[in-house]
Motif scaffolding. Structure first.
Motif, short mmCIF file in Angstrom:
data_model
loop_
_atom_site.label_atom_id
_atom_site.label_comp_id
_atom_site.label_asym_id
_atom_site.label_seq_id
_atom_site.Cartn_x
_atom_site.Cartn_y
_atom_site.Cartn_z
N TRP A 90 0.83 -1.20 0.00
CA TRP A 90 0.00 0.00 0.00
C TRP A 90 0.87 1.26 0.00
O TRP A 90 0.58 2.23 -0.72
CB TRP A 90 -0.93 -0.01 1.20
N ALA A 94 0.13 3.85 -2.95
CA ALA A 94 -0.73 4.95 -2.49
C ALA A 94 -0.34 6.32 -3.05
O ALA A 94 -1.23 7.10 -3.42
CB ALA A 94 -0.76 4.99 -0.96
N PRO A 95 0.96 6.68 -3.12
CA PRO A 95 1.30 8.01 -3.64
C PRO A 95 0.83 8.26 -5.07
O PRO A 95 0.66 9.41 -5.48
CB PRO A 95 2.84 8.03 -3.56
N TYR A 98 -5.28 8.95 -6.51
CA TYR A 98 -5.98 10.17 -6.12
C TYR A 98 -6.55 9.99 -4.71
O TYR A 98 -6.65 8.88 -4.20
CB TYR A 98 -7.13 10.47 -7.10
N THR A 99 -6.93 11.10 -4.09
CA THR A 99 -7.44 11.04 -2.72
C THR A 99 -8.66 10.14 -2.60
O THR A 99 -8.75 9.31 -1.69
CB THR A 99 -7.80 12.46 -2.23
N HIS A 100 -9.62 10.26 -3.54
CA HIS A 100 -10.83 9.43 -3.47
C HIS A 100 -10.50 7.96 -3.71
O HIS A 100 -11.18 7.07 -3.17
CB HIS A 100 -11.88 9.92 -4.47
N GLU A 101 -9.47 7.69 -4.51
CA GLU A 101 -9.06 6.30 -4.73
C GLU A 101 -8.43 5.71 -3.47
O GLU A 101 -8.67 4.54 -3.14
CB GLU A 101 -8.07 6.23 -5.90
N ARG A 102 -7.64 6.51 -2.77
CA ARG A 102 -7.05 6.03 -1.51
C ARG A 102 -8.13 5.76 -0.48
O ARG A 102 -8.07 4.78 0.26
CB ARG A 102 -6.04 7.05 -0.98
N ARG A 103 -9.13 6.64 -0.42
CA ARG A 103 -10.22 6.44 0.54
C ARG A 103 -11.02 5.19 0.22
O ARG A 103 -11.59 4.56 1.12
CB ARG A 103 -11.14 7.67 0.52
N THR A 241 -21.66 11.82 -3.49
CA THR A 241 -20.46 12.66 -3.58
C THR A 241 -20.45 13.45 -4.88
O THR A 241 -20.12 14.65 -4.92
CB THR A 241 -19.20 11.79 -3.47
#
Length: 244
Positions: A90, A94-95, A98-103, A241
């Motif tokens: 991960w 993770a870097p 995108y933010t929504h993909e990480r969430r 969303t």
């Protein structure tokens, strides 16, 4: 930084992450190795408990008494170090998300790990006693059931993998819906085919008794239904969303 340098830096980081995974696995294995025989005894307990009085397991190869417990210790080390392994993977990917993909992916990885372990526990505590009870009771009169420890390990690993993967069904369903490969309406429409397929898989991966086949098929079906519910929640949340 140009493309070549970026690619090389990613390769270096991947090597470091893989090295950490291997080191974590080896360290856990070294801690477990002195207890390898006890771990194997624990793994073999569901069968040993069903053998007739005086029954025992055998080793047919010269090196089996050493290598089989070592394999069991390695398997236990893999399961115990799995959270560390997944964290390293991960941390590598993770870097680039995108933010929504990480969430979305982070809880999914945690859920898939827990479900796999729950599937193995389900096999050990509920399925093994039934399966081995059937096998020992089905032996003809005068036939002593004395399973080779290597064959036993291969058998239980197959069941562990079958039930571990079966319990991943909700994750697979959520991913299929999330990435638009199938919609929830279609999943509901093919429910009857999934149920038939679950019983076919139960017949393939379990011994030829109805009870153990049902113990794989029914969880598969229920987990499929749970996956539909989870996918519906994820889909609704994503729509909300987007609407906001």
């Amino acid at each position: 930084m140009n493309t070549s340098e970026t690619f090389i830096s990613h390769l270096i980081e991947l090597r470091e992450r893989l090295l950490r995974i291997v080191i974590g696995l080896v360290l856990v294995f070294l801690c477990l190795f002195p207890f390898a025989n006890k771990i194997y005894t624990l793994l073999a307990y569901p069968l040993l408990a069903k053998l007739p009085a005086g029954g025992h397991m055998i080793a047919t190869a010269v090196t089996t008494p050493f290598f089989v417990p070592m394999k069991v210790a390695m398997l236990a080390a893999f399961v115990i170090s799995l959270p560390h392994t997944l964290y390293q993977l991960w941390a590598f990917v993770a870097p680039g998300l995108y933010t929504h993909e990480r969430r979305f992916m982070a809880p999914l990885i945690v859920a898939s790990t827990l479900l796999f372990i729950v599937g193995m526990a389900f096999a050990y505590f509920l399925v093994f006693p039934v399966v081995f009870g059937f096998i020992t009771s089905a032996a003809p009169e005068g036939v002593a059931v004395m399973t080779d420890i290597g064959s036993y390990l291969d058998f239980v690993i197959t069941l562990f993998m079958a039930f571990g993967m079966a319990f991943e069904v909700p994750v697979a369903v959520v991913l299929l819906v999330r990435f638009g490969m199938v919609n929830i309406k279609t999943l509901k429409e093919i429910r009857s085919y999934v149920i038939v397929g679950a019983f076919v898989l139960g017949a393939i991966f379990t011994p030829p008794d109805v009870i153990s086949q049902i113990m794989l098929a029914v969880p598969l079906w229920l987990l499929y239904e749970a996956g539909i519910l989870a996918a519906g929640l994820v889909d609704a949340k994503r729509a909300q969303t987007i609407g906001d």
